[in-house]
Write an enzyme that holds these catalytic residues in place. Structure first.
Site, PDB file in Angstrom:
ATOM      1  N   ASP A 100     -39.899   7.153 -57.825  1.00  0.00           N
ATOM      2  CA  ASP A 100     -38.684   6.337 -57.749  1.00  0.00           C
ATOM      3  C   ASP A 100     -37.473   7.076 -58.298  1.00  0.00           C
ATOM      4  O   ASP A 100     -36.421   7.118 -57.680  1.00  0.00           O
ATOM      5  CB  ASP A 100     -38.873   4.982 -58.480  1.00  0.00           C
ATOM      6  CG  ASP A 100     -39.389   5.121 -59.908  1.00  0.00           C
ATOM      7  OD1 ASP A 100     -39.709   6.248 -60.350  1.00  0.00           O
ATOM      8  OD2 ASP A 100     -39.488   4.086 -60.595  1.00  0.00           O
ATOM      9  N   ASP A 103     -35.792  11.487 -64.149  1.00  0.00           N
ATOM     10  CA  ASP A 103     -34.900  11.283 -65.286  1.00  0.00           C
ATOM     11  C   ASP A 103     -34.989  12.510 -66.205  1.00  0.00           C
ATOM     12  O   ASP A 103     -34.383  13.536 -65.908  1.00  0.00           O
ATOM     13  CB  ASP A 103     -35.324   9.976 -65.966  1.00  0.00           C
ATOM     14  CG  ASP A 103     -34.376   9.508 -67.041  1.00  0.00           C
ATOM     15  OD1 ASP A 103     -33.170   9.727 -66.911  1.00  0.00           O
ATOM     16  OD2 ASP A 103     -34.842   8.906 -68.027  1.00  0.00           O
ATOM     17  N   SER A 104     -35.755  12.456 -67.277  1.00  0.00           N
ATOM     18  CA  SER A 104     -35.911  13.639 -68.129  1.00  0.00           C
ATOM     19  C   SER A 104     -36.708  14.717 -67.397  1.00  0.00           C
ATOM     20  O   SER A 104     -36.589  15.900 -67.699  1.00  0.00           O
ATOM     21  CB  SER A 104     -36.641  13.263 -69.422  1.00  0.00           C
ATOM     22  OG  SER A 104     -37.996  12.971 -69.149  1.00  0.00           O
ATOM     23  N   THR A 107     -42.334  13.366 -66.767  1.00  0.00           N
ATOM     24  CA  THR A 107     -43.468  12.851 -65.997  1.00  0.00           C
ATOM     25  C   THR A 107     -43.804  13.783 -64.828  1.00  0.00           C
ATOM     26  O   THR A 107     -44.944  14.237 -64.684  1.00  0.00           O
ATOM     27  CB  THR A 107     -43.165  11.439 -65.463  1.00  0.00           C
ATOM     28  OG1 THR A 107     -42.683  10.642 -66.549  1.00  0.00           O
ATOM     29  CG2 THR A 107     -44.398  10.788 -64.866  1.00  0.00           C
TER      30      THR A 107
HETATM   31  P1  IMP Z   1     -38.946  10.919 -66.710  1.00  0.00           P
HETATM   32  O1  IMP Z   1     -40.345  11.290 -67.077  1.00  0.00           O
HETATM   33  O2  IMP Z   1     -38.051  10.821 -67.911  1.00  0.00           O
HETATM   34  O3  IMP Z   1     -38.344  11.769 -65.614  1.00  0.00           O
HETATM   35  O4  IMP Z   1     -38.968   9.414 -66.244  1.00  0.00           O
HETATM   36  C1  IMP Z   1     -39.420   9.010 -65.031  1.00  0.00           C
HETATM   37  C2  IMP Z   1     -39.771   7.552 -65.071  1.00  0.00           C
HETATM   38  O5  IMP Z   1     -38.944   6.817 -65.996  1.00  0.00           O
HETATM   39  C3  IMP Z   1     -39.532   6.942 -63.724  1.00  0.00           C
HETATM   40  O6  IMP Z   1     -40.653   7.059 -62.913  1.00  0.00           O
HETATM   41  C4  IMP Z   1     -39.211   5.509 -64.091  1.00  0.00           C
HETATM   42  O7  IMP Z   1     -40.409   4.770 -64.203  1.00  0.00           O
HETATM   43  C5  IMP Z   1     -38.555   5.585 -65.447  1.00  0.00           C
HETATM   44  N1  IMP Z   1     -37.084   5.528 -65.330  1.00  0.00           N
HETATM   45  C6  IMP Z   1     -36.191   6.495 -65.601  1.00  0.00           C
HETATM   46  N2  IMP Z   1     -34.939   6.072 -65.382  1.00  0.00           N
HETATM   47  C7  IMP Z   1     -35.029   4.815 -64.938  1.00  0.00           C
HETATM   48  C8  IMP Z   1     -34.066   3.827 -64.517  1.00  0.00           C
HETATM   49  O8  IMP Z   1     -32.840   4.039 -64.483  1.00  0.00           O
HETATM   50  N3  IMP Z   1     -34.578   2.628 -64.144  1.00  0.00           N
HETATM   51  C9  IMP Z   1     -35.905   2.334 -64.155  1.00  0.00           C
HETATM   52  N4  IMP Z   1     -36.831   3.225 -64.515  1.00  0.00           N
HETATM   53  C10 IMP Z   1     -36.402   4.449 -64.914  1.00  0.00           C
HETATM   54 MG    MG Z   2     -40.989   2.559 -64.970  1.00  0.00          MG
END
Ligand code: IMP
Ligand code: MG
Length: 179
Positions: A100, A103-104, A107
């Site tokens: 979806d 972000d960072s 994941t």
């Molecule tokens: P990452 O590991 O920080 O890249 O985060 C990825 C996950 O964080 C995504 O798959 C989402 O589940 C959640 N996430 C990050 N930003 C948002 C947002 O703006 N809305 C909802 N979920 C988010």
């Molecule tokens: Mg989530």
């Protein structure tokens, strides 16, 4: 519109257009190859459902993965754990991860490394949204619907504390609804 949504970022028609553009690129790039599409649960499920019905790659299969990281309600942490793995043998195949939002990058960079150990031909990333300003890991999406700033968005599969996934549009959550 849901009362906790401040403004809509993408309505249903805009989502449909974005998804069809991404599918066109994927169909062009993977034509004639063996493709394993892997949906990252839960957030990617609605995007994947719309994207997958537009994939025309003949030799194409579908699987799912779930990963958790111990973060807050709006942020992931660096320690990621796979809780549901891909069942199919991916060696020698092209893998496309469908997420979806990036972000960072914690994941997806973990998942990418994790799957790379099984000798796939390639592992690429398709994300509906990208927040490059928040990146902590060096990962860029190969297919991206929209780049956004440092906003927390919900709807169309994206949640805040497991809510709002059912909204048919994507919107910014009001700050008073977070927490
Ligand atoms: P990452 O590991 O920080 O890249 O985060 C990825 C996950 O964080 C995504 O798959 C989402 O589940 C959640 N996430 C990050 N930003 C948002 C947002 O703006 N809305 C909802 N979920 C988010
Ligand atoms: Mg989530």
């Amino acid at each position: 519109m849901n009362q906790n949504i401040d403004r809509i970022i993408l309505d249903e028609a805009q989502l449909e257009y974005t998804v069809s553009k991404l599918a066109q690129q994927i169909n062009r790039d993977y034509a004639g190859t063996q493709l394993v599409v892997v949906g990252i649960l839960k957030g990617g499920f609605m995007f994947l459902a719309d994207l997958f019905r537009r994939i025309e790659v003949e030799n194409c299969t579908l699987d799912f993965m779930t990963a958790t990281s111990y973060g807050s309600l709006t942020e992931s942490s660096g320690s990621v754990r796979v809780t549901k793995d891909v069942a199919e043998d991916i060696s020698g195949k092209n893998v496309l991860l469908v997420e979806d939002i990036l972000d960072s990058g914690n994941t997806l960079s973990y998942i990418k490394e994790y799957l790379m150990n099984r000798n796939p031909l390639s592992v690429k990333v398709c994300t509906l949204f990208d927040k490059p300003s928040r990146r902590r890991k060096p990962i860029t999406p190969d297919y991206c619907g929209h780049t956004i700033g440092d906003l927390f968005i919900v709807g169309y599969g994206l949640d805040y504390n497991e809510r709002y996934r059912n909204l048919p549009y994507v919107g910014v959550l009001k700050s008073e609804a977070c927490g």
